[in-house]
Structure formats: C-alpha cells, structure tokens
Motif scaffolding. Structure first.
Motif, mmCIF file in Angstrom:
data_model
loop_
_atom_site.group_PDB
_atom_site.id
_atom_site.type_symbol
_atom_site.label_atom_id
_atom_site.label_comp_id
_atom_site.label_asym_id
_atom_site.label_seq_id
_atom_site.Cartn_x
_atom_site.Cartn_y
_atom_site.Cartn_z
ATOM 1 N N GLU A 103 4.547 -24.957 48.552
ATOM 2 C CA GLU A 103 4.707 -25.741 49.775
ATOM 3 C C GLU A 103 3.696 -26.887 49.783
ATOM 4 O O GLU A 103 2.494 -26.685 49.586
ATOM 5 C CB GLU A 103 4.488 -24.884 51.021
ATOM 6 C CG GLU A 103 4.655 -25.683 52.317
ATOM 7 C CD GLU A 103 4.033 -25.000 53.525
ATOM 8 O OE1 GLU A 103 4.256 -25.491 54.659
ATOM 9 O OE2 GLU A 103 3.319 -24.001 53.351
ATOM 10 N N GLY A 104 4.174 -28.098 49.989
ATOM 11 C CA GLY A 104 3.280 -29.251 50.066
ATOM 12 C C GLY A 104 2.720 -29.718 48.738
ATOM 13 O O GLY A 104 1.945 -30.684 48.711
ATOM 14 N N GLU A 105 3.106 -29.086 47.646
ATOM 15 C CA GLU A 105 2.589 -29.496 46.330
ATOM 16 C C GLU A 105 3.142 -30.861 45.943
ATOM 17 O O GLU A 105 4.272 -31.221 46.270
ATOM 18 C CB GLU A 105 2.952 -28.474 45.257
ATOM 19 C CG GLU A 105 2.090 -27.233 45.250
ATOM 20 C CD GLU A 105 0.645 -27.527 44.829
ATOM 21 O OE1 GLU A 105 0.430 -28.476 44.027
ATOM 22 O OE2 GLU A 105 -0.256 -26.832 45.314
ATOM 23 N N ARG A 106 2.334 -31.615 45.200
ATOM 24 C CA ARG A 106 2.760 -32.901 44.648
ATOM 25 C C ARG A 106 2.555 -32.840 43.134
ATOM 26 O O ARG A 106 1.428 -32.772 42.654
ATOM 27 C CB ARG A 106 1.962 -34.051 45.251
ATOM 28 C CG ARG A 106 2.094 -34.175 46.759
ATOM 29 C CD ARG A 106 1.349 -35.395 47.251
ATOM 30 N NE ARG A 106 1.956 -36.637 46.744
ATOM 31 C CZ ARG A 106 1.365 -37.830 46.830
ATOM 32 N NH1 ARG A 106 0.161 -37.936 47.360
ATOM 33 N NH2 ARG A 106 1.985 -38.900 46.366
ATOM 34 N N PHE A 107 3.646 -32.846 42.403
ATOM 35 C CA PHE A 107 3.582 -32.783 40.950
ATOM 36 C C PHE A 107 3.704 -34.188 40.355
ATOM 37 O O PHE A 107 4.114 -35.134 41.031
ATOM 38 C CB PHE A 107 4.709 -31.888 40.407
ATOM 39 C CG PHE A 107 4.633 -30.469 40.874
ATOM 40 C CD1 PHE A 107 3.607 -29.631 40.447
ATOM 41 C CD2 PHE A 107 5.577 -29.956 41.755
ATOM 42 C CE1 PHE A 107 3.531 -28.315 40.881
ATOM 43 C CE2 PHE A 107 5.516 -28.643 42.188
ATOM 44 C CZ PHE A 107 4.486 -27.818 41.746
ATOM 45 N N ARG A 142 3.525 -42.169 34.417
ATOM 46 C CA ARG A 142 3.707 -40.956 35.211
ATOM 47 C C ARG A 142 3.764 -41.352 36.676
ATOM 48 O O ARG A 142 3.098 -42.296 37.100
ATOM 49 C CB ARG A 142 2.574 -39.948 34.978
ATOM 50 C CG ARG A 142 2.616 -39.286 33.612
ATOM 51 C CD ARG A 142 1.673 -38.115 33.511
ATOM 52 N NE ARG A 142 1.738 -37.485 32.207
ATOM 53 C CZ ARG A 142 1.068 -36.398 31.862
ATOM 54 N NH1 ARG A 142 0.270 -35.796 32.743
ATOM 55 N NH2 ARG A 142 1.179 -35.893 30.653
ATOM 56 N N PHE A 143 4.570 -40.608 37.427
ATOM 57 C CA PHE A 143 4.693 -40.881 38.853
ATOM 58 C C PHE A 143 4.569 -39.571 39.625
ATOM 59 O O PHE A 143 5.092 -38.536 39.205
ATOM 60 C CB PHE A 143 6.030 -41.557 39.175
ATOM 61 C CG PHE A 143 6.081 -42.998 38.773
ATOM 62 C CD1 PHE A 143 5.629 -43.986 39.641
ATOM 63 C CD2 PHE A 143 6.557 -43.371 37.526
ATOM 64 C CE1 PHE A 143 5.673 -45.327 39.276
ATOM 65 C CE2 PHE A 143 6.603 -44.704 37.152
ATOM 66 C CZ PHE A 143 6.158 -45.682 38.027
ATOM 67 N N ARG A 144 3.889 -39.641 40.759
ATOM 68 C CA ARG A 144 3.638 -38.450 41.563
ATOM 69 C C ARG A 144 4.727 -38.271 42.608
ATOM 70 O O ARG A 144 5.139 -39.231 43.276
ATOM 71 C CB ARG A 144 2.283 -38.552 42.244
ATOM 72 C CG ARG A 144 1.733 -37.202 42.694
ATOM 73 C CD ARG A 144 0.346 -37.338 43.274
ATOM 74 N NE ARG A 144 -0.273 -36.044 43.491
ATOM 75 C CZ ARG A 144 -1.425 -35.851 44.115
ATOM 76 N NH1 ARG A 144 -2.093 -36.905 44.604
ATOM 77 N NH2 ARG A 144 -1.913 -34.638 44.264
ATOM 78 N N THR A 145 5.183 -37.049 42.757
ATOM 79 C CA THR A 145 6.213 -36.752 43.749
ATOM 80 C C THR A 145 5.611 -36.745 45.151
ATOM 81 O O THR A 145 4.396 -36.613 45.323
ATOM 82 C CB THR A 145 6.848 -35.371 43.492
ATOM 83 O OG1 THR A 145 5.879 -34.345 43.787
ATOM 84 C CG2 THR A 145 7.318 -35.247 42.052
#
Length: 280
Positions: A103-107, A142-145
């Motif tokens: 929950e709330g993670e940004r990969f 690379r791009f962060r979600t």
C-alpha cells in the motif's frame, strides 16, 4: 562487367506482468486490477509511424525495482513483464489494499540489461531539455510510479513518465512511451555501395557539429576508388534543414581514381556551406 552497387542506407547522426513474464507476444487487454491489487502499465515503442507517433514493439522486457539505482529488479514474478503485440507491459502488483505491504509503495520501472528483441538495443539513459540542448539533463532511464492504491491502474501515457509541463526545471519527463533504438544494419559484402547520408542539423547538435562534419567526410572518403554512389539529406524541424537542400541524386565515386563522393558532394550538394558555417 562492373559489379552493381547494393542499396545501403546509413545515418551519420542520431539518428539519441499479469502474473509473471508474458508467455507470448499476442496482444492483450490491459488487465483490470483485482481486489487487493494495482496495475502499472507501460507502453513500449520502436520505429516512428508518423510525425508524432511511435509503433508498438513486442518483446521488450521491463521490470519493477525497489530503488532508483538497484541493479536487480524485485525478486517476484509479478515484477517482470515482456511487452505484448500492443507494446504494453502491465504489472499486477499484489497487496496494495489498506494495511498491506505494498500500500502506498512507489516502485521504479526499468529495463533489464538485455531486455530487447533482436536488432534493437537498450537505451541506458535519457536526455531531456530544450531543443537547443542548452541546460539539458541526462538521467538514468527509469521512472517512478505513483503511490499505489488498491483498485487503480497507473499508465505511463497519463499518470507517470509523461508530462506537458515544459517549463519544469529540470525537465525529466518523456512522452510516456518506453523507447528502444535499432542496431546499425550489417554492411553488405559488395564492391560498391549506394549510401544515403542523413544529417541532423537541428539545434540540439550544438557544439558537436564539427564532429558530425568530420564523421561524414571520413565516411565518404572511405568510398574512394569504389563504384559507389552517395545521396545527401538533412533535417532540423523539417527536411531539408534551414538553408540547405536535399540531394537525392547520387554523387558517384569513380573506381581507380582519387575522386570521392565527399569532395563532389561538398561542392555540389550544399555540404560545403555546412562545412563553412551552416547554422543548426
């Protein structure tokens, strides 16, 4: 009989998971998130299909990483995906409901080192900024979600990667399509070639223009004494580039002489003007 040249096009300048790996290259709808999951979908692209469009590319392998600089992706099947016939890589991330581990993670979305189909190569970095190249920024590709929330789908075409805030400093967004680059074609074994030289004379070339000129001269000088023909094209915002003319009619190198296409074309094809100060 003199051997006939074979056509060969060459550009001297830059041209710059549902539940694991997709088992086939068939087109698939981007899945709806099941309860307790979120979907991250990334569009991949290959060749241009129009002035502002890119054709999808099958067989691109993307992955989710926990950190921006992590060398290895997350060690879960759901964190790897191979693009389908629509060019989509769709990761279904589990455990994004309230109180769950993701929950709330940004990969970080990244590409595996060899994650391209044949005849393509991976772009390790992305340069963004003004068309002039002034103040441009080179960053890892690379791009962060966004922060993941149960039941939501996050698309690279609208929710991350893509931005139209051109005034942002630094500007590190893309069009939302994960881009690959083609390998140069193999040089055919032939006595003589038909060569089309495509010159990028846009503002982004900037201070590299002398190197571009030198590379073009070196290329054409190597054709000395062969039954080769050379055509000359240029572009900036349009083609031909401002102040020049395209020369689709080939200049011929004569076998057994020191006359080369470059020396002929620099005088007759407008490249002489470029060599003495065409503005790019």
């Amino acid at each position: 009989m003199r051997p006939q040249p074979r056509p060969f096009a060459l550009g001297t300048a830059a041209a710059l998971a549902l539940a694991g790996i997709c088992p086939s290259a068939a087109a698939a709808e981007v899945p709806d998130p099941a309860p307790g999951t979120s979907v991250v979908t990334v569009r991949t692209g290959g060749d241009r299909s129009g002035d502002t469009s890119v054709a999808p590319l099958t067989g691109v392998r993307l992955a989710l990483y926990a950190g921006e600089n992590d060398p290895d992706p997350i060690a879960e099947d759901w964190a790897r995906y191979t693009s389908d016939a629509d060019g989509d890589c769709s990761f279904t991330v589990p455990s994004t409901a309230s109180g769950q581990i993701n929950e709330g993670e940004r990969f970080w979305v990244g590409q595996e080192p060899d994650g391209v189909p044949p005849v393509w190569f991976v772009n390790p970095s992305l340069r963004t900024g003004k068309g002039s190249g002034s103040g441009s920024v080179e960053s890892d590709y690379r791009f962060r979600t966004p922060a993941l929330d149960e039941g939501n789908t996050y698309s690279s075409l609208s929710d991350f990667m893509r931005s139209t805030v051109w005034s942002a400093v630094p500007y590190v967004a893309s069009t939302g399509i994960w881009q690959q680059s083609r390998l140069n074609p193999a040089l055919p074994a032939a006595c003589g070639l038909d060569v089309a030289v495509v010159l990028d004379l846009s503002a982004s070339v900037g201070s590299a223009l002398p190197q571009l000129k030198a590379a073009t001269d070196q290329l054409t000088d190597t054709l000395t004494g062969t039954p080769s023909r050379l055509a000359l094209f240029s572009f900036d915002r349009n083609s031909p580039s401002t102040g020049t003319a395209n020369r689709p009619t080939s200049f011929r190198s004569r076998p057994g002489t020191a006359r080369t296409p470059s020396r002929t074309s620099t005088r007759a094809g407008g490249w002489g003007r470029a060599r003495t100060g065409t503005r790019a």
